[in-house]
Motif scaffolding. Structure first.
Motif, short mmCIF file in Angstrom:
data_model
loop_
_atom_site.label_atom_id
_atom_site.label_comp_id
_atom_site.label_asym_id
_atom_site.label_seq_id
_atom_site.Cartn_x
_atom_site.Cartn_y
_atom_site.Cartn_z
N TYR A 155 0.83 -1.21 0.00
CA TYR A 155 0.00 0.00 0.00
C TYR A 155 0.86 1.25 0.00
CZ TYR A 155 -2.85 -3.78 1.90
OH TYR A 155 -3.46 -4.99 2.11
N HIS A 156 2.09 1.09 -0.42
CA HIS A 156 3.10 2.13 -0.24
C HIS A 156 2.63 3.52 -0.64
CE1 HIS A 156 6.65 4.53 -1.26
NE2 HIS A 156 7.09 4.03 -0.12
N ASP A 157 2.04 3.64 -1.81
CA ASP A 157 1.70 4.97 -2.32
C ASP A 157 0.55 5.61 -1.54
OD1 ASP A 157 3.64 4.65 -4.15
OD2 ASP A 157 2.31 3.96 -5.75
N PHE A 158 -0.12 4.81 -0.78
CA PHE A 158 -1.30 5.31 -0.06
C PHE A 158 -0.99 5.58 1.41
CE2 PHE A 158 -5.74 4.99 1.49
CZ PHE A 158 -6.33 5.84 0.57
N LEU A 159 0.16 5.11 1.88
CA LEU A 159 0.46 5.20 3.32
C LEU A 159 1.27 6.44 3.66
CD1 LEU A 159 1.55 1.65 4.55
CD2 LEU A 159 -0.54 2.90 5.10
N PRO A 160 0.86 7.14 4.74
CA PRO A 160 1.71 8.24 5.20
C PRO A 160 3.06 7.70 5.65
CG PRO A 160 -0.10 7.82 6.74
CD PRO A 160 -0.31 6.92 5.57
N GLN A 161 4.11 8.47 5.40
CA GLN A 161 5.46 8.04 5.79
C GLN A 161 5.74 8.44 7.23
OE1 GLN A 161 7.44 6.14 3.53
NE2 GLN A 161 5.34 6.10 2.74
N GLN A 162 6.04 7.47 8.04
CA GLN A 162 6.31 7.75 9.46
C GLN A 162 7.78 7.52 9.76
OE1 GLN A 162 3.73 9.12 10.19
NE2 GLN A 162 1.86 7.91 10.04
N LEU A 163 8.18 7.82 10.98
CA LEU A 163 9.57 7.66 11.40
C LEU A 163 9.72 6.40 12.24
CD1 LEU A 163 10.00 11.37 12.50
CD2 LEU A 163 11.13 10.32 10.52
N PHE A 164 10.75 5.61 11.95
CA PHE A 164 10.96 4.36 12.67
C PHE A 164 12.30 4.34 13.38
CE2 PHE A 164 7.73 3.42 9.59
CZ PHE A 164 6.87 2.57 10.27
N ALA A 165 12.25 4.18 14.68
CA ALA A 165 13.48 3.97 15.46
C ALA A 165 13.73 2.47 15.49
CB ALA A 165 13.30 4.52 16.87
N PRO A 166 14.99 2.06 15.71
CA PRO A 166 15.25 0.62 15.78
C PRO A 166 14.50 -0.01 16.96
CG PRO A 166 17.31 1.89 15.90
CD PRO A 166 16.19 2.86 15.95
N GLN A 167 14.31 -1.32 16.86
CA GLN A 167 13.70 -2.04 17.99
C GLN A 167 14.65 -1.93 19.19
OE1 GLN A 167 13.57 -6.38 17.62
NE2 GLN A 167 11.53 -6.37 18.51
N PRO A 168 14.10 -1.72 20.40
CA PRO A 168 14.97 -1.70 21.59
C PRO A 168 15.76 -3.01 21.67
CG PRO A 168 12.71 -1.10 22.17
CD PRO A 168 12.69 -1.52 20.74
N THR A 169 17.03 -2.93 22.06
CA THR A 169 17.86 -4.15 22.07
C THR A 169 17.97 -4.78 23.45
OG1 THR A 169 19.88 -2.90 22.45
CG2 THR A 169 19.30 -3.36 20.16
N ILE A 170 17.80 -3.97 24.50
CA ILE A 170 17.94 -4.52 25.85
C ILE A 170 16.61 -5.16 26.26
CG2 ILE A 170 18.64 -4.07 28.22
CD1 ILE A 170 20.83 -2.89 26.66
N ALA A 171 16.66 -6.45 26.51
CA ALA A 171 15.43 -7.18 26.83
C ALA A 171 14.96 -6.87 28.26
CB ALA A 171 15.66 -8.68 26.67
N PHE A 172 13.73 -7.24 28.52
CA PHE A 172 13.05 -6.93 29.78
C PHE A 172 13.90 -7.24 31.01
CE2 PHE A 172 10.29 -7.98 33.34
CZ PHE A 172 9.45 -6.87 33.39
N ASP A 173 14.54 -8.42 31.01
CA ASP A 173 15.23 -8.85 32.23
C ASP A 173 16.75 -8.71 32.13
OD1 ASP A 173 15.49 -10.75 30.30
OD2 ASP A 173 14.57 -12.38 31.45
N GLU A 174 17.22 -8.00 31.10
CA GLU A 174 18.67 -7.77 30.99
C GLU A 174 19.08 -6.53 31.77
OE1 GLU A 174 19.71 -9.77 26.65
OE2 GLU A 174 19.30 -7.63 26.74
N GLN A 175 20.38 -6.38 31.91
CA GLN A 175 20.94 -5.21 32.56
C GLN A 175 20.69 -3.99 31.67
OE1 GLN A 175 22.59 -5.14 35.58
NE2 GLN A 175 22.78 -2.92 35.34
N TRP A 176 20.08 -2.96 32.21
CA TRP A 176 19.77 -1.77 31.42
C TRP A 176 21.04 -1.00 31.04
CZ3 TRP A 176 17.00 0.48 28.09
CH2 TRP A 176 17.08 1.87 27.88
N GLU A 177 21.08 -0.55 29.80
CA GLU A 177 22.17 0.33 29.35
C GLU A 177 21.55 1.48 28.57
OE1 GLU A 177 25.45 -1.77 27.43
OE2 GLU A 177 24.80 -3.58 28.50
N ALA A 178 21.90 2.68 28.99
CA ALA A 178 21.23 3.88 28.48
C ALA A 178 21.43 4.09 26.98
CB ALA A 178 21.70 5.11 29.25
N HIS A 179 22.47 3.49 26.39
CA HIS A 179 22.70 3.71 24.96
C HIS A 179 21.56 3.17 24.10
CE1 HIS A 179 23.56 -0.46 23.96
NE2 HIS A 179 24.31 -0.54 25.05
N ASP A 180 20.71 2.31 24.68
CA ASP A 180 19.58 1.78 23.92
C ASP A 180 18.66 2.91 23.44
OD1 ASP A 180 18.78 -0.62 22.84
OD2 ASP A 180 17.30 -1.05 24.39
#
Ligand SMILES: *Cc1c(COP(=O)(O)O)cnc(C)c1O
Length: 427
Positions: free
Chosen positions: A168-193
């Protein structure tokens, strides 16, 4: 066992579209005759333990006495009246409950008929908010691997990989996509995410109307659980740059993740919240979009003066009455302990899958269990195996996952997990 009648499968195959499958060469469909508690009875007479809660919806399984009663009582009063110029007790009672149980400051409730529509309403609220302020901010920022529904606005913020955007490319508004977060729920948090999303915001702050995401659990986009600090960080980014935050809790709401709403893991409140799926305990289609008094007032002071949306079945009394009974039941029972117990059992029962050659990862959060394979499965083949093992589990891509009704018995849960082990080791 009840007597069943074979359904007209040929008509179904020839004439009825099913979700995401070919009309001319569809995946096989199993006929359901009835459902009770955690059991689906097929028209072949077989009984399957339900691992899917009918796509996150059936919190208490099927044929729930309190919900049946609420529906029957309401249908004798009125099944439906228009919400334009009219109101009724089921909607008022539901509105009160939703304002009370959802995160702080969400005080204005828009009732609609499905999750996708609730997302459209959220996007439109954000757009009308900025329009009323005389600002051109009209783009949405989201994170990769998200899923927000199948209508156009919702599709535009759903992950662009795969056919959804291409088609549906020509019909869809173009939005901004950030990468998927890499630090999982139970991992040690790192702010660079948060670095990537932070620079996207910094570079586009004057165009962005809102950030929309699924808090903590990305559902249909990959069954991935990310770190609560990420969500907290996104809230802080929105505050810093004056952007709105839309939380799509259509899958996560009503206790599924171990919190009543997943936002609670990060102790944040969104500016706009979408809920649906489990709201009526799986009985009928209903959804809601909640927002703050500030946003509602801003929209009201805009040129339009009103919020421009109004579905025919808005506030449907029958759906609201069942939702009220469902929420009452949820809050009156020890759901948190129950979800914790399911969580513990899922971890124990799915642990053997970790040793399998074909398994990439096993994840559990709340009453959600996920086995991610290295390769995509053949859905038709795997589905048949599951049915032969007496369970209803519907995988997609590389993911075999379950989110059973909260009333599931330990032995039933074990059977579901054992079936996953067997399928993951054989196929
Ligand atoms: C299912 C889902 C939707 C869409 O809801 P529908 O009722 O299918 O339109 C939107 N967002 C999320 C996170 C969902 O899981």
């Amino acid at each position: 066992m009840s007597i069943t009648t074979r359904l007209d499968h040929q008509f179904d195959k020839d004439h009825l579209w099913h979700p995401y499958t070919s009309m001319t060469n569809p995946l096989p469909c199993y006929g359901v005759e009835s459902a009770d508690q955690c059991l689906l009875t097929l028209d072949s007479g077989e009984q399957l333990i339900d691992g899917m809660s009918s796509w996150w919806a059936c919190l208490f399984g099927y044929n729930v006495p309190e919900l049946n009663k609420a529906a029957k009582n309401q249908i004798d009063k009125m099944a439906h009246v228009m919400f334009g110029g009219l109101t009724h007790q089921p909607a008022i009672a539901l509105g009160k409950k939703l304002v009370e149980i959802t995160p702080a400051n969400l005080e204005k409730v828009f009732l609609s008929d499905s999750g996708s529509v609730a997302v459209e309403v959220a996007l439109k609220m954000a757009l009308q908010y900025w329009h009323a302020k005389g600002s051109p901010q009209s783009q949405f920022l989201t994170i990769r691997n998200g899923y927000h529904g199948d209508t156009f606005g919702a599709m535009s913020v759903t992950d662009p990989e795969g056919s959804m955007h291409e088609l549906y490319h020509d019909f869809l508004p173009q939005q901004l996509f950030a990468p998927q977060p890499t630090i999982a729920f139970d991992e040690q948090w790192e702010a660079h995410d948060l670095n990537a999303i932070t620079s996207l915001v910094e570079n586009n702050q004057h165009n962005i109307a809102a950030i929309i995401l699924e808090p903590i659990v990305q559902g249909a986009g990959g069954m991935y659980f990310y770190h609560p600090q990420y969500l907290k960080g996104v809230r802080m980014l929105c505050d810093k740059y004056g952007l709105l935050l839309i939380a799509d809790e259509i899958a996560t709401g009503f206790g599924r993740t171990g919190k009543l709403f997943a936002c609670e893991y990060a102790d944040i409140s969104p500016d706009i919240l979408c809920i649906g799926k489990a709201i009526t305990g799986g009985y009928m289609s209903l959804a809601a979009t909640l927002t703050t008094t500030h946003i509602a007032n801003t929209i009201s002071h805009g040129k339009a003066g009103v919020f421009m949306h109004g579905p025919t079945f808005m506030g449907n009394p029958l759906a609201c009455a069942v939702a009220n009974a469902n929420i009452d039941k949820l809050l009156s029972f020890n759901w948190q302990q129950c979800v914790e117990q399911i969580s513990t059992n899922l971890s124990t029962f799915l642990a053997p899958c970790k040793t399998l050659e074909r398994v990439k990862a096993v994840r559990v959060l709340g009453a959600i269990g996920v086995v991610e394979l290295k390769q995509a499965v053949d859905v038709a083949k795997v589905q048949k195996q599951f049915v032969e093992l007496g369970v209803w589990i519907r995988p997609f891509g590389k993911l075999i996952y379950i989110m059973p009704p909260y009333i599931i018995k330990e032995a039933e849960l074990k059977k579901l997990c054992d079936a996953i082990y067997q399928v993951a080791s054989s196929s």
